[in-house]
Enzyme design. Structure first.
Site, PDB file in Angstrom:
ATOM      1  N   ASN A 146      17.726  36.937 -36.949  1.00 38.75           N
ATOM      2  CA  ASN A 146      16.577  36.540 -36.281  1.00 38.75           C
ATOM      3  C   ASN A 146      16.916  35.451 -35.265  1.00 38.75           C
ATOM      4  O   ASN A 146      17.441  34.484 -35.505  1.00 38.75           O
ATOM      5  CB  ASN A 146      15.810  35.776 -37.442  1.00 38.75           C
ATOM      6  CG  ASN A 146      14.469  35.100 -37.128  1.00 38.75           C
ATOM      7  OD1 ASN A 146      14.290  34.646 -35.816  1.00 38.75           O
ATOM      8  ND2 ASN A 146      13.759  35.091 -38.205  1.00 38.75           N
TER       9      ASN A 146
ATOM     10  N   GLU B 101      28.192  27.861 -37.138  1.00 38.53           N
ATOM     11  CA  GLU B 101      29.217  26.785 -36.690  1.00 38.53           C
ATOM     12  C   GLU B 101      29.566  27.023 -35.372  1.00 38.53           C
ATOM     13  O   GLU B 101      30.321  26.287 -34.490  1.00 38.53           O
ATOM     14  CB  GLU B 101      30.033  27.131 -37.911  1.00 38.53           C
ATOM     15  CG  GLU B 101      29.644  26.535 -39.173  1.00 38.53           C
ATOM     16  CD  GLU B 101      30.600  26.520 -40.100  1.00 38.53           C
ATOM     17  OE1 GLU B 101      30.384  25.661 -41.262  1.00 38.53           O
ATOM     18  OE2 GLU B 101      31.677  27.362 -40.305  1.00 38.53           O
TER      19      GLU B 101
END
Ligand code: MOS
Length: 735
Positions: free
Chosen positions: A621, A695
């Site tokens: 997404n 991250e």
């Protein structure tokens, strides 16, 4: 479902729902204040009581005596639990220090008591009346001072502490160009918006804990181990989490003290850590000292790279794995890396967003900038020249995907990198000295077993249940997208239920493994549900097409809801990952570009523009992924310019334990941020062909800011954060 061969074409490749930049399905709950966070839970039937945590005021030593008389007599007090009254407690395997200390004290603000009262105010007032006398032991609190005593920590996250290839010393000695520099990164606090909080309620010998935790199964284990209970008697519920960044990977004192407080008071008890307790009571990203040596030939090719990192932790803790990316990021025939761990009596060091790579790249990517300058090469070109397509330590291993060069090239073009002045300190814009910086981003792609249960009802609705968490990263939405795609229903026909230990065990959220692993678990469960649907309809599951709420096979077609019947259909499965992560190095890559302005007179640094280009497999997404990356970029700016837990090296604690003293970026600190995702899929990674990005977004950012500040001023700062005092007396004269 075992995933041990690269993914071929599958239903997700339709990309009708998966891969679309859809709004978060949980967004309305958050924006209307109706998402129940841990501290919001209350059972109107049960009379909730409140626990207030008392933290130790020494860093190391023993409790000599505790005087609870005044606290016990205070208005509204129902119970006080200390290590002495708690009964035998175990220690959760994943915790380094005890969550309820005493008589031995292992770190400052280690909990020594929880005071339970009718109201929060009464609990807090009574907690202030607890008198504790301590015998103080001498502790070690200063990493630089104990660095020489640091030891080989043994394997770190399955990797050896030291690696060596070729003859580093000889190659470094013989190199035309050398960088040998030491970089310092400070302790960082997660400083997530939502403090740790838990509500515990007992029913006989079983306990339910509403909490804020990234890893439901670990939390359940941790509670069972600490309380000495069978795991089946512990239920953990954590459907909404206001940020974690690794600080909520493990059970913390709020959960255990809520459970103990509730048992003692015979009432449900709520315990929230106050912000001033958070910094020393919980975990933090440990400080590092890193020495990097790079040797290069006259052509700019690196011949040697060495990276050593020192960090500290409590006895029994682990190191900050700051050298891991250096084993994989750049080619060089002669290499060495080493991690050393010193004992420190500061609060527990542990994972914070991109543990290892985030601080590792803070150092490595400045060193690369320094080396590029020495060889007289543009830093983008220098990185491209030293790219590798194989694991440089094990050349027979290739990367599953590696698009670092594309990230650098595309980023340079989009950012206008050719406008960067090669000689620093040249560009002025009014009062600002302007500079551009770049850094590579790298973060390993981990995968973890993840299970899910899916149910189809007679209205054609699909409900997904998994103990996966949404820590603000968009799990609800991408899981709904996966189920909608797989079952051929619109997104609003999917209900996602997360964060409950009664649901199948997922990967949880951490290490940027959550999105890929958890959606793959949902994929696996949906494959089973599709088979069940086809079976019920008498269709051949291999050629059945699920679309628009219908199932088609050959010239037959039936509504999905019809297959459910009145009882519904249910399927459960887990994705289990085989050896593909061993045979192929799976990592995520990116490039960060930053423009800063440095005030010519005051040396104040302002970030003016940022761009990240990320290569992280299929982006499930783009909207939620972009949010993850800009969040990481923002946190990276904090690491570059602001964030530092100030250590009192005499008394052994983090002094700036509130959000006034521990500075993080706010809106006014952050300019427009651009994020570009390369259009790639990684079939080695999972059936979703996705990887993590949460991250990757922080990795390299701080170095890109530091390199931009250098480009603006000609001042190299190797000690984070780059505050203006480190520039001021070296600033070029104001013309
Ligand atoms: Mo992450 S530091 O594993 O939440």
């Amino acid at each position: 479902m075992k995933f041990d061969t690269p993914a071929g074409q599958n239903h997700n490749d339709q990309l009708k729902v998966v891969g679309k930049p859809l709004d978060r399905i949980d967004g309305k709950f958050k924006t209307t204040g109706t998402a129940p966070y841990a501290n919001d839970w209350h059972d109107p039937q049960a009379k909730l009581a409140y626990g207030s945590v008392v933290g130790a005021t020494i860093a190391k030593g023993r409790i000599r005596s505790m005087d609870l008389a005044q606290a016990k007599a205070a208005p509204g007090v129902l119970a006080i639990v200390t290590a002495e009254t708690a009964g035998t407690l175990g220690k959760a395997k994943l915790n380094t220090a005890k969550l309820l200390g005493g008589p031995r004290i292992e770190h400052y603000h280690q909990a020594v008591a929880v005071v339970v009262a009718e109201t929060f105010e009464q609990a807090r007032a009574a907690a202030a009346l607890v008198r504790v006398a301590y015998d103080t032991d001498k502790g070690a609190f200063d990493l630089a001072a104990v660095k020489e005593e640091a030891k080989n920590p043994g394997d770190v996250m399955g990797s050896p502490p030291d690696t060596s290839v070729g003859d580093f010393a000889a190659a470094f000695g013989a190199a035309t160009h050398n960088v040998d520099a030491t970089y310092v990164t400070p302790d960082h606090a997660h400083a997530m918006m939502e403090p740790h909080a838990s509500v515990a309620s007992w029913d006989g010998d079983a306990v339910t804990v509403w909490t804020a935790n990234q890893m439901i199964d670990w939390a359940t284990d941790g509670l069972a181990q600490t309380l000495g209970m069978p795991k089946e008697k512990v239920r953990v519920i954590s459907p909404f989490i206001g940020g974690g960044f690794g600080g909520k990977l493990f059970l913390r004192s709020d959960a255990i003290l809520a459970a103990l407080g509730a048992r003692a008071a015979r009432r449900p008890v709520k315990v929230a850590l106050t912000r001033p307790l958070m910094f020393n009571n919980t975990t933090h990203r440990p400080a590092t000292i890193q020495r990097i040596r790079i040797g290069a030939g006259p052509d700019g090719r690196m011949t040697a790279i060495g990276h050593e990192s020192w960090s500290g932790d409590l006895p029994g803790g682990g190191p900050e794995a700051a050298v891991l990316q250096t084993r994989l990021l750049y080619a060089a025939p002669n290499r060495m890396t080493a991690m050393r761990l010193a004992e420190l009596d500061l609060p527990e060091g542990n994972a914070m967003r991109a543990p290892g790579e985030a601080p590792g790249l803070m150092a490595l990517e400045i060193a690369m900038d320094e080396m590029a300058e020495k060889v007289g090469m543009d830093p983008v070109r220098f990185r491209i020249l030293n790219d590798t397509q194989v694991d440089p330590e094990k050349p027979e291993r290739r990367f599953s995907q590696r698009s670092l060069v594309d990230c650098l090239r595309i980023g340079a073009e989009r950012f206008g990198w050719d406008r960067r002045a090669a000689i620093p300190g040249q560009v002025r814009d009014g009062r600002w000295r302007v500079g551009l910086g770049v850094a590579a981003a790298f973060r390993n792609n981990m995968v973890l077993k993840s299970a899910a249960r899916v149910r189809l009802d007679d209205r054609g609705r699909v409900t997904v249940e998994t103990d996966m968490t949404d820590i603000g990263n968009g799990s609800y939405t991408i899981i709904a997208q996966t189920a909608a795609e797989m079952m051929g229903v619109p997104l609003d026909h999917v209900v996602v239920r997360l964060g409950d230990s009664t649901f199948p065990v997922s990967s949880g959220s951490g290490g940027q493994f959550g999105a890929n692993s958890a959606t793959s678990g949902v994929y696996a469960a949906c494959v089973k549900l599709r088979e069940a649907v086809a079976g019920r309809l008498g269709f051949n599951s291999a050629d059945a097409v699920f679309a628009d709420g219908q199932v088609r096979s050959g010239n037959r077609s039936a509504p999905l809801a019809q297959a459910a019947g009145t009882d519904g259909l249910i399927a459960e499965d887990a994705i289990e990952f085989g050896d593909l992560a061993k045979t192929h190095q799976q990592s995520t890559f990116g490039a960060h570009f930053v423009e800063v302005g440095v005030d010519a007179a005051t040396a104040e640094i302002r970030v003016r523009r940022m761009l990240a280009v990320c290569a992280a497999g299929r982006i499930l997404n783009p909207k939620t992924a972009r949010s993850q990356v800009i969040g990481g970029m923002t946190m990276g700016v904090g690491g570059a310019l602001m964030e530092e837990l100030a250590v009192d090296t005499k008394r052994g604690y983090f002094v700036n334990h509130d959000l006034a003293g521990y500075e993080v970026p706010v809106h006014a600190d952050i300019p427009h941020q651009d994020v570009i995702f390369l259009d790639e899929t990684d079939p080695m990674s999972s059936p979703m062909k996705a990887k993590g990005v949460g991250e990757l977004g922080i990795c390299g950012v701080a170095a890109a800011v530091a390199n931009a500040a250098y480009n603006a001023t000609g001042i190299r700062v190797r000690q984070y954060p780059i505050t203006l005092d480190k520039l001021l007396d070296r600033m070029p004269d104001v013309a």
